[in-house]
Scaffold this motif. Structure first.
Motif, PDB file in Angstrom:
ATOM      1  N   THR A  54       1.986  10.274  53.562  1.00  0.00           N
ATOM      2  CA  THR A  54       0.975  10.269  53.059  1.00  0.00           C
ATOM      3  C   THR A  54      -0.203   9.578  53.596  1.00  0.00           C
ATOM      4  OG1 THR A  54       1.821  10.163  50.633  1.00  0.00           O
ATOM      5  CG2 THR A  54      -0.396   9.740  50.985  1.00  0.00           C
ATOM      6  N   LEU A  55       0.108   8.442  54.423  1.00  0.00           N
ATOM      7  CA  LEU A  55      -1.023   7.811  55.327  1.00  0.00           C
ATOM      8  C   LEU A  55      -1.348   8.759  56.509  1.00  0.00           C
ATOM      9  CD1 LEU A  55       0.470   4.516  55.446  1.00  0.00           C
ATOM     10  CD2 LEU A  55      -1.757   5.043  54.326  1.00  0.00           C
ATOM     11  N   LYS A  56      -0.142   9.497  56.952  1.00  0.00           N
ATOM     12  CA  LYS A  56      -0.492  10.424  57.945  1.00  0.00           C
ATOM     13  C   LYS A  56      -1.116  11.848  57.631  1.00  0.00           C
ATOM     14  CE  LYS A  56       3.619   8.935  60.366  1.00  0.00           C
ATOM     15  NZ  LYS A  56       4.992   9.207  60.887  1.00  0.00           N
ATOM     16  N   GLU A  57      -0.916  11.984  56.464  1.00  0.00           N
ATOM     17  CA  GLU A  57      -1.787  13.202  55.745  1.00  0.00           C
ATOM     18  C   GLU A  57      -3.294  12.726  55.676  1.00  0.00           C
ATOM     19  OE1 GLU A  57      -0.345  15.285  52.418  1.00  0.00           O
ATOM     20  OE2 GLU A  57       2.084  15.109  53.285  1.00  0.00           O
ATOM     21  N   ILE A  95     -11.328  14.810  48.252  1.00  0.00           N
ATOM     22  CA  ILE A  95      -9.887  14.400  48.736  1.00  0.00           C
ATOM     23  C   ILE A  95      -9.284  13.873  47.500  1.00  0.00           C
ATOM     24  CG2 ILE A  95      -8.748  13.217  50.460  1.00  0.00           C
ATOM     25  CD1 ILE A  95     -11.396  12.646  51.875  1.00  0.00           C
ATOM     26  N   THR A  96      -7.921  14.383  47.224  1.00  0.00           N
ATOM     27  CA  THR A  96      -7.278  13.854  45.998  1.00  0.00           C
ATOM     28  C   THR A  96      -5.905  13.664  46.608  1.00  0.00           C
ATOM     29  OG1 THR A  96      -8.166  15.483  44.829  1.00  0.00           O
ATOM     30  CG2 THR A  96      -6.346  14.354  43.848  1.00  0.00           C
ATOM     31  N   VAL A 152      -1.660  15.290  49.682  1.00  0.00           N
ATOM     32  CA  VAL A 152      -3.112  15.096  49.854  1.00  0.00           C
ATOM     33  C   VAL A 152      -3.594  16.464  49.568  1.00  0.00           C
ATOM     34  CG1 VAL A 152      -5.112  14.195  51.129  1.00  0.00           C
ATOM     35  CG2 VAL A 152      -3.121  12.910  51.311  1.00  0.00           C
ATOM     36  N   ILE A 153      -4.571  16.669  48.723  1.00  0.00           N
ATOM     37  CA  ILE A 153      -5.401  17.756  48.734  1.00  0.00           C
ATOM     38  C   ILE A 153      -6.887  17.694  49.104  1.00  0.00           C
ATOM     39  CG2 ILE A 153      -6.291  19.606  46.837  1.00  0.00           C
ATOM     40  CD1 ILE A 153      -4.021  18.425  44.935  1.00  0.00           C
ATOM     41  N   LEU A 154      -7.295  18.562  49.855  1.00  0.00           N
ATOM     42  CA  LEU A 154      -8.619  18.749  50.250  1.00  0.00           C
ATOM     43  C   LEU A 154      -9.347  20.019  49.913  1.00  0.00           C
ATOM     44  CD1 LEU A 154     -10.717  17.664  52.244  1.00  0.00           C
ATOM     45  CD2 LEU A 154      -9.676  18.853  54.182  1.00  0.00           C
ATOM     46  N   GLU A 155     -10.283  19.772  49.378  1.00  0.00           N
ATOM     47  CA  GLU A 155     -11.379  20.924  48.951  1.00  0.00           C
ATOM     48  C   GLU A 155     -12.658  20.660  49.386  1.00  0.00           C
ATOM     49  OE1 GLU A 155     -10.213  21.520  44.442  1.00  0.00           O
ATOM     50  OE2 GLU A 155     -10.018  19.654  44.663  1.00  0.00           O
ATOM     51  N   GLY A 177      -7.594  10.373  42.877  1.00  0.00           N
ATOM     52  CA  GLY A 177      -6.101  10.376  42.836  1.00  0.00           C
ATOM     53  C   GLY A 177      -5.857  11.327  41.708  1.00  0.00           C
ATOM     54  N   ALA A 178      -4.810  11.776  41.768  1.00  0.00           N
ATOM     55  CA  ALA A 178      -4.376  12.825  40.805  1.00  0.00           C
ATOM     56  C   ALA A 178      -3.584  12.042  39.663  1.00  0.00           C
ATOM     57  CB  ALA A 178      -3.402  13.827  41.325  1.00  0.00           C
TER      58      ALA A 178
END
Length: 259
Positions: free
Chosen positions: A32-35, A17-18, A6-9, A56-57
């Motif tokens: 991923t769910l935990k992230e 959130i991506t 997961v990317i957070l900008e 999503g990417a």
């Protein structure tokens, strides 16, 4: 926790959130769910973020929960996985800041469920939605049996879930699952534009609006209206209410401070 999937900008008052597992079409595994859970906590504790966009990417929003992880689960393991997903999505739904799902491609199973935990959904013309779990021998497990009916009505939800049918963006718009459809190259900018419009309003008022809407949908109308009166009154204890109304009377620009 280090974020791998997961990317957070953060761009001024808006978070992007991506979900970033493009080689797996952003499928949701436990990691991923935990992230996502970590990101939600980050945003909940950041008073400088007023709205968020979730996307999503690559060519998928989220193609579903990770079938490779699920296929050999026991009954107890499946139940724990469902609880994990439901707890994370419920936390997202209850985040005190609006979240816009920018659905750029496949939103199937857990991906459709993730989008429904957001406040607003807008879609690329190439997006596809569905709850195809019955074709895999399971039920929707991250809220699909509950949220889909609340968004599109009981009959349409049952049809989509029982058949596992996948619908395109224009059909999702027709049945009320999404608010708008854009060309793929416009989607993220339109999502950011919407998020910035929301972020330009008084954040405490927006938070209380979200709370009143979400709580009101679960109770009878009289109880909901009493709660609306409570949060309406609560607004008058904020500096932002004084600023917003004074600026209106004085015909000047307003500056909200989230206080």
């Amino acid at each position: 926790m280090e974020l791998k999937n997961v990317i957070l900008e953060k761009q001024d008052k808006v978070a992007i959130i991506t979900i970033n597992r493009p080689n797996a079409l952003n499928a949701l595994n436990s990691e991923t769910l935990k992230e996502i859970n970590v990101v939600i906590d980050d945003l909940a504790n950041d008073d400088n973020i007023y709205a968020a966009v979730l996307t999503g990417a690559g060519k998928a929003f989220v193609a579903g929960a990770d079938i490779k992880e699920m296929k050999d689960m026991t009954t107890m393991e499946g139940r724990k996985f469902g609880i994990l997903g439901n707890n994370v999505f419920r936390k997202l739904e209850n985040l005190d800041k609006p979240v816009i799902a920018a659905v750029n491609g496949f939103a199937l199973g857990g991906g459709c469920e993730l989008s429904m935990a957001c406040d607003i959904r807008i879609a690329s013309a190439k997006a596809k939605f569905g709850q195809p779990e019955s074709g895999l021998g399971i039920t929707p497990g991250f809220g699909g049996t509950q949220r889909l009916a609340r968004h599109v009505g009981l009959g349409m939800a049952k049809e989509l879930i029982y058949t596992g049918k996948i619908i395109k963006a224009d059909e999702a718009l027709r049945v009320g699952l999404v608010n708008a459809v854009y060309e793929p190259e416009q989607l993220l900018e339109e999502a950011k534009k919407l998020a910035n419009t929301i972020a330009g309003n008084a954040p405490i008022a927006v938070k209380l609006c979200k709370e009143a809407i979400n709580r009101g949908m679960q109770v009878d109308i009289d109880t909901a209206l009493r709660y609306e009166s409570e949060v309406f009154g609560e607004c008058f204890s904020t500096e932002d209410q004084k600023e917003g109304m004074t600026a209106f009377v004085e015909k000047r620009d307003k500056t909200f401070k989230n206080r």
